[in-house]
Design a protein around this motif. Sequence first.
Motif, PDB file in Angstrom:
ATOM      1  N   SER A  48      -1.213   3.587   0.334  1.00  0.00           N
ATOM      2  CA  SER A  48      -1.164   2.213   0.848  1.00  0.00           C
ATOM      3  C   SER A  48      -0.276   2.132   2.078  1.00  0.00           C
ATOM      4  O   SER A  48      -0.465   1.265   2.937  1.00  0.00           O
ATOM      5  N   GLU A  49       0.690   3.048   2.209  1.00  0.00           N
ATOM      6  CA  GLU A  49       1.571   3.070   3.368  1.00  0.00           C
ATOM      7  C   GLU A  49       0.913   3.703   4.587  1.00  0.00           C
ATOM      8  O   GLU A  49       1.366   3.509   5.718  1.00  0.00           O
ATOM      9  N   ASN A  50      -0.165   4.483   4.358  1.00  0.00           N
ATOM     10  CA  ASN A  50      -0.836   5.130   5.498  1.00  0.00           C
ATOM     11  C   ASN A  50      -1.477   4.127   6.452  1.00  0.00           C
ATOM     12  O   ASN A  50      -1.800   4.483   7.599  1.00  0.00           O
ATOM     13  N   TRP A  51      -1.652   2.876   6.019  1.00  0.00           N
ATOM     14  CA  TRP A  51      -2.197   1.859   6.916  1.00  0.00           C
ATOM     15  C   TRP A  51      -1.254   1.568   8.079  1.00  0.00           C
ATOM     16  O   TRP A  51      -1.644   0.929   9.056  1.00  0.00           O
ATOM     17  N   ARG A  52      -0.004   2.032   7.986  1.00  0.00           N
ATOM     18  CA  ARG A  52       0.946   1.834   9.085  1.00  0.00           C
ATOM     19  C   ARG A  52       0.720   2.807  10.230  1.00  0.00           C
ATOM     20  O   ARG A  52       1.342   2.680  11.287  1.00  0.00           O
ATOM     21  N   ARG A  53      -0.116   3.799  10.035  1.00  0.00           N
ATOM     22  CA  ARG A  53      -0.378   4.774  11.089  1.00  0.00           C
ATOM     23  C   ARG A  53      -1.195   4.129  12.218  1.00  0.00           C
ATOM     24  O   ARG A  53      -1.681   3.009  12.104  1.00  0.00           O
ATOM     25  N   SER A  54      -1.335   4.866  13.304  1.00  0.00           N
ATOM     26  CA  SER A  54      -2.065   4.328  14.456  1.00  0.00           C
ATOM     27  C   SER A  54      -3.513   4.054  14.081  1.00  0.00           C
ATOM     28  O   SER A  54      -4.093   4.713  13.208  1.00  0.00           O
ATOM     29  N   ARG A  91     -10.290  -1.982   1.022  1.00  0.00           N
ATOM     30  CA  ARG A  91      -9.675  -2.138   2.335  1.00  0.00           C
ATOM     31  C   ARG A  91     -10.364  -1.300   3.404  1.00  0.00           C
ATOM     32  O   ARG A  91     -10.187  -1.537   4.601  1.00  0.00           O
ATOM     33  N   SER A 120      -6.040   4.286  -0.486  1.00  0.00           N
ATOM     34  CA  SER A 120      -5.258   3.062  -0.293  1.00  0.00           C
ATOM     35  C   SER A 120      -4.483   2.768  -1.571  1.00  0.00           C
ATOM     36  O   SER A 120      -4.457   1.650  -2.073  1.00  0.00           O
TER      37      SER A 120
END
Length: 224
Positions: A48-54, A91, A120
Amino acid sequence: MDGNGRWARARGVPVAHGHREGGEAVQRCVRAAMEHGVPYLTLYAFSSENWRRSGEEISELKGLMRFYLRHRFRELDEQGVQLRIIGDPQRFGGNFYQELRRAEEKTRHNTRLTLSLALSYGSRAEIAGAARHLAEQVRAGTLDPGAIDETLFAGALQTYDVPDPDLVMRTSGESRLSNFLLWQSAYAELLFLDVLWPDFGEKDFAEAMKRYMRRQRRFGGRPE
């Protein structure tokens, strides 16, 4: 499955190439699991934190996952692999989400290996969701709060029909769980490997199995 980016940077190639090589490592890991008779394998594919990537890297990851789903799925199905998805795959968008669900449905009768993909996924969100689900039952009057115990709570998690892990491995030398199966891993053996995920192979899997077998599991009790 950690280390795709570092693998790529060490070789001076785009991160997307590291992710592609990481996808090949997934294939090797699945084969090794079946060869060693492991019945359940869970891969932390996208947190779920990988959504912060570019946005570019997320797009590359989504494209890679679609490629493997469309071009490697038949091989998994023919090998007797049952595919499960945990996390919040909606998502990723409606079309891809529907493809994932169709793959789950098509393989649900396979029994050689249950492969859970965490997409996610975040363990804290999963635990909060389980607590919310039980609280709603209490509010509706269908559940006595006094009846809530560890077994009931575990049954409200997304892994309700999968055994808790015996062994949790993380590659690339990082020594943390990073929000992965926190409830389920309470008594799992932990193994942190220095190998970067794209370099992970069947020999690494076999060595991990040997190291696991040498450990004495106590589950809070005293050694025999």
